[in-house]
Design a protein around this motif. Structure first.
Motif, PDB file in Angstrom:
ATOM      1  N   GLU A   1     -16.969 -16.027   3.613  1.00 53.72           N
ATOM      2  CA  GLU A   1     -18.360 -15.946   3.155  1.00 53.72           C
ATOM      3  C   GLU A   1     -18.475 -14.748   2.214  1.00 53.72           C
ATOM      4  O   GLU A   1     -18.311 -13.608   2.640  1.00 53.72           O
TER       5      GLU A   1
ATOM      6  N   ARG B   1     -28.075 -18.263  18.351  1.00 55.05           N
ATOM      7  CA  ARG B   1     -26.677 -18.683  18.393  1.00 55.05           C
ATOM      8  C   ARG B   1     -25.883 -17.659  19.181  1.00 55.05           C
ATOM      9  O   ARG B   1     -26.394 -16.630  19.557  1.00 55.05           O
TER      10      ARG B   1
ATOM     11  N   GLU C   1     -32.526 -18.230   8.681  1.00 54.75           N
ATOM     12  CA  GLU C   1     -31.954 -17.694   7.433  1.00 54.75           C
ATOM     13  C   GLU C   1     -32.582 -18.271   6.173  1.00 54.75           C
ATOM     14  O   GLU C   1     -31.905 -18.471   5.176  1.00 54.75           O
TER      15      GLU C   1
ATOM     16  N   TRP D   1     -31.725 -16.001   3.449  1.00 60.61           N
ATOM     17  CA  TRP D   1     -30.324 -15.660   3.181  1.00 60.61           C
ATOM     18  C   TRP D   1     -29.905 -16.537   2.014  1.00 60.61           C
ATOM     19  O   TRP D   1     -29.510 -17.675   2.170  1.00 60.61           O
TER      20      TRP D   1
ATOM     21  N   ASP E   1     -15.941 -11.994   6.176  1.00 53.69           N
ATOM     22  CA  ASP E   1     -17.205 -12.368   5.544  1.00 53.69           C
ATOM     23  C   ASP E   1     -17.756 -11.121   4.856  1.00 53.69           C
ATOM     24  O   ASP E   1     -18.108 -10.148   5.521  1.00 53.69           O
TER      25      ASP E   1
ATOM     26  N   GLU F   1     -17.245 -16.159  13.611  1.00 49.70           N
ATOM     27  CA  GLU F   1     -17.464 -14.733  13.817  1.00 49.70           C
ATOM     28  C   GLU F   1     -17.471 -14.343  15.297  1.00 49.70           C
ATOM     29  O   GLU F   1     -18.513 -13.946  15.850  1.00 49.70           O
TER      30      GLU F   1
ATOM     31  N   TYR G   1     -20.329  -9.026   2.792  1.00 45.93           N
ATOM     32  CA  TYR G   1     -21.717  -8.822   2.366  1.00 45.93           C
ATOM     33  C   TYR G   1     -21.888  -7.342   2.001  1.00 45.93           C
ATOM     34  O   TYR G   1     -22.426  -6.556   2.793  1.00 45.93           O
TER      35      TYR G   1
ATOM     36  N   ASN H   1     -13.036 -16.164  11.095  1.00 45.88           N
ATOM     37  CA  ASN H   1     -13.691 -15.237  10.173  1.00 45.88           C
ATOM     38  C   ASN H   1     -14.380 -14.100  10.913  1.00 45.88           C
ATOM     39  O   ASN H   1     -14.860 -14.273  12.033  1.00 45.88           O
TER      40      ASN H   1
ATOM     41  N   PHE I   1     -21.530 -25.224  12.792  1.00 49.87           N
ATOM     42  CA  PHE I   1     -22.662 -25.136  13.739  1.00 49.87           C
ATOM     43  C   PHE I   1     -23.171 -26.524  14.140  1.00 49.87           C
ATOM     44  O   PHE I   1     -24.326 -26.674  14.538  1.00 49.87           O
TER      45      PHE I   1
ATOM     46  N   TYR J   1     -23.587 -27.124   4.235  1.00 51.69           N
ATOM     47  CA  TYR J   1     -24.066 -27.696   5.504  1.00 51.69           C
ATOM     48  C   TYR J   1     -24.647 -29.072   5.223  1.00 51.69           C
ATOM     49  O   TYR J   1     -25.865 -29.189   5.005  1.00 51.69           O
TER      50      TYR J   1
ATOM     51  N   CYS K   1     -19.611 -11.461  16.866  1.00 53.89           N
ATOM     52  CA  CYS K   1     -20.740 -11.073  16.009  1.00 53.89           C
ATOM     53  C   CYS K   1     -22.018 -11.164  16.841  1.00 53.89           C
ATOM     54  O   CYS K   1     -22.083 -11.923  17.794  1.00 53.89           O
TER      55      CYS K   1
ATOM     56  N   TRP L   1     -32.841 -12.425   7.122  1.00 58.24           N
ATOM     57  CA  TRP L   1     -33.352 -13.307   8.159  1.00 58.24           C
ATOM     58  C   TRP L   1     -34.874 -13.188   8.104  1.00 58.24           C
ATOM     59  O   TRP L   1     -35.403 -12.209   7.569  1.00 58.24           O
TER      60      TRP L   1
ATOM     61  N   PHE M   1     -21.211 -17.745   0.354  1.00 54.33           N
ATOM     62  CA  PHE M   1     -22.156 -18.169   1.388  1.00 54.33           C
ATOM     63  C   PHE M   1     -23.543 -18.166   0.759  1.00 54.33           C
ATOM     64  O   PHE M   1     -24.050 -17.129   0.432  1.00 54.33           O
TER      65      PHE M   1
END
Ligand code: GAL
Length: 684
Positions: A315, A112, A365, A368, A274, A151, A276, A252, A46, A17, A154, A323, A355
């Motif tokens: 990711e 978001r 995050e 994260w 993604d 996503e 996880y 994704n 984003f 980012y 999501c 979070w 990610f």
């Protein structure tokens, strides 16, 4: 013609980012990414307010420079379209773009995914920003491809804005044509729900018992949400295709209320997921026996592979996830990140991005964790990524494009998943049976695929498999039953669990003996049935044959009646008033056989069936593995790689009864071998 995720070499990379960091850091970041062995970086998804700080004012400087800087270090860029996070100016000026809950609460700016797919204004503004981005970067040689939105579905997969209600009505008009047909499909004669004008028809709204809309309406709601997400993605895909014809297009995530197969087939070059794996560890049920924990993520990866045989992990977990106010994961132990990376690859990934590069210092995050910590000094996770980078630089080209091999598949379909979200008389069973079958197959080292049964599914797709497990397809059409019959007639083995075949596509019950559409296939009928809960004691099944094994008949019991001479009873109930009645049957049909198992599956029952079917590990002749090691095989016409993944922290002893080469080191191995805790071995 779809473009591949990777060609020639494996693509390893990271999400970055640039807008989160001072520009002076970029060069060092990209240089270190290249040194880590990365070739690709995703950005932009984003950043709408940076691309368009006010309506119609487009600014590309920051990303022009970031892409240039990445390219200077040999990194290609994946651009995300920024439509998952509409800017504050946009939602303030056009509040109709916001999503609304079923209760009518508007979801505001501040997190978001606060938008809806149906608002004509949002579609117009999305088309414009995507068009501007595609015009700017569509022929950029340093851009590899595009990720649509981020996503889809999501965080929230329900939409009740004014535009959604209207779009639902239009979707129903196109589907049913007349109100009579709609009333019929939704069974509105029940409880006087009959509609006399289209203006009375909405998406489900609050009801006297919370969350209890008409069940047939609830099924159509899910189908509509999927269609509307796909049409939202189509808008973007078409713009990108026209302006960036040499780039690939993906999106994704694997989320609810979305037919990802249709999305991929119609719009994408390949699918991205993604991964996880620690979500399954933190959400594990402490009472579960032999839980798969992070290894159960292989089931999600198998679903991803059913959409797109070779895919991208957009990711890949690169540290503990968290979070600020939600989700708190332990740190991956040394080796676990590498294990999870190869888990993705073993299941078909040809491109993996971690990610994220560095943990964010602000926002939801901040816990994260990326590869790098806030302090940006070398750490264990970066070193582990460097190892993976070196390994894939050496072996990657032998992996790319090879396909996962499996001779067993678990069948699923969207109608049953969506109907089962609401219908507690079959939905929960499906998840349990999928999990238990997957677990049994995993521990016995029998790789398995997931296949979604769709209107276009062919006999050829099914005939690749020696055996199919369709746990609880409550909704089944005669057309699906006919396709399954063809599969069996040509020699396949097929098993159903309880609650099979009794509903039609509208989610209404057939006026036929159960298992309805599957009745002729199975050669049985269901005499009666019961939930196994409350005052009922646990029920067992005694299996016929020498072993007289007893397994649990969990959750729900169909008490079976043989209807054909070709049927053998393979197990009977061991308790309650139906003691001795058939619980498991086998119908010989053509060159194959159809089994009916009257309960919800558990691991022991799945193992019993696997043994009766004579299924074994494809490596059984040359390899002995302990249960904690996963086996996957990826092959092409000319080569084959066997992946062994040790999910335990403890070393695992394996036995190679024939010599093989360790593809990561080039060393020949045979006899006993100790695979370190969280270790990975690729054999060729
Ligand atoms: C994904 C999402 C990322 C990030 C990550 C960690 O669902 O695409 O943007 O939020 O999870 O929460």
């Amino acid at each position: 013609m779809k473009k591949p995720a990777a060609a020639g070499k494996f693509e390893l990379g990271v999400c970055y980012y640039p807008e989160h960091w001072p520009e002076e850091m970029w060069e060092d970041d990209f240089a270190r990414m290249a040194n880590t062995g990365f070739s690709i970086v995703r950005m932009g998804e984003f950043a709408w307010s940076l691309f368009e700080p006010e309506e119609g004012n487009f600014q590309f400087g920051l990303f022009d420079r970031a892409i240039e800087s990445a390219n200077r270090h040999g990194l290609k860029v994946i651009l995300g379209t920024p439509t998952a996070t509409p800017p504050a100016w946009l939602t303030e000026r056009y509040p109709e773009v916001l999503n609304v809950t079923r209760e009518g609460v508007t979801l505001q700016h501040g997190m978001r995914r606060h938008y809806n797919y149906s608002s004509p204004k949002y579609r117009e503004l999305c088309a414009r920003i995507v068009g501007e981005l595609a015009a700017r970067y569509g022929s950029h040689p340093g851009v590899a491809g595009w990720q649509i939105d981020n996503e889809l579905n999501c965080e929230i997969s329900d939409f009740y804005s004014e535009s959604d209600h209207l779009a639902f009505r239009e979707w129903l008009q196109a589907k049913y044509g007349t109100l009579e047909q709609l009333n019929d499909a939704w069974g509105t004669v029940f409880w006087n729900q009959t509609y006399s004008s289209w203006s009375q028809v909405f998406l489900p709204r609050p009801t006297p018992v919370a969350g209890q809309p008409n069940p047939h309406q609830a099924l159509d709601e899910k189908r509509f949400i999927s269609a509307s997400a796909i049409s939202f993605a189509r808008l973007q895909a078409e713009i990108i295709r026209s302006k960036a014809p040499s780039h690939w297009v993906t999106t994704n995530g694997l989320f609810g209320h979305l037919d990802n197969h249709e999305l991929n087939d119609e719009l994408l070059d390949f699918f991205s997921y993604d991964s996880y794996p620690q979500f399954s560890t933190i959400h594990a049920n402490p009472a579960e026996e032999n839980p798969l924990l992070d290894r159960s993520w292989s089931l999600s990866l198998s679903v991803t592979r059913s959409i797109s045989p070779n895919f991208c992990i957009m990711e890949q977990q690169a540290g503990p996830g968290g979070w600020v106010g939600r989700m708190d994961m332990p740190s991956p132990k040394p080796g676990q990140m590498r294990l999870w990376t190869y888990q993705s690859i073993a299941h078909g990934a040809d491109m993996v991005l971690y990610f994220r590069w560095r943990t964010a210092t602000m926002g939801h995050e901040i816990y994260w964790h990326g590869l790098n910590d806030y302090h940006n000094r070398p750490n264990r996770r970066v070193r582990e990524a460097e190892t993976i980078g070196r390994e894939l630089a050496a072996v990657g080209e032998r992996i790319v494009g090879t396909r996962v091999q499996a001779s067993v598949a678990i069948l699923r379909d969207y109608d049953n998943e969506w109907d089962g979200e609401y219908d507690v008389w079959h939905g929960p069973f499906n998840w349990k049976s999928n999990k238990e079958w997957f677990k049994a197959l995993q521990y016995l080292h029998i790789p398995c695929d997931i296949v979604y049964v769709r209107p276009m599914t062919t006999l050829e797709e099914l005939a690749r498999y020696e055996a199919l497990v369709y746990p609880h397809p409550a909704i089944m059409t005669d057309a699906t039953a006919a396709l399954l019959d063809q599969y069996v007639q040509q020699g396949g083995k097929l098993i159903f669990g309880c609650r099979t075949g009794y509903k039609d596509e509208r989610g209404q019950c057939y006026m036929r003996p159960f298992p309805g559409a599957a009745g002729a296939l199975c050669g049985i009928s269901v005499e009666e049935f019961t939930m196994v809960k409350g005052t009922r004691l646990p029920v067992g099944i005694i299996w016929s044959g020498d072993s007289a094994t007893l397994t649990g008949a969990d959750d729900f019991n169909d008490i079976l009646q043989v209807e054909s001479d070709s049927v053998d009873v393979m197990g009977t109930y061991a308790s309650d008033y139906y003691t001795g009645k058939p619980a498991v049957t086998r119908n010989r049909r053509g060159a194959g056989e159809v089994w009916y198992y009257g309960a919800v599956f558990n691991e022991a029952a799945a193992r019993q069936i696997i043994s009766l079917w004579g299924l074994r590990s494809p490596a059984a002749d040359w390899l002995e593995l302990p249960p904690q090691v996963e086996l996957q095989i990826r092959s092409s016409e000319s080569a084959s790689l066997t992946f062994l993944l040790n999910y335990s922290e403890e070393p695992a002893e394996i036995l190679l009864k024939a010599p093989r080469t360790d593809a990561l080191t080039g060393v020949e191995l045979s006899g006993r071998y100790t695979l370190e805790g969280y270790g990975v071995l690729l054999l060729s």
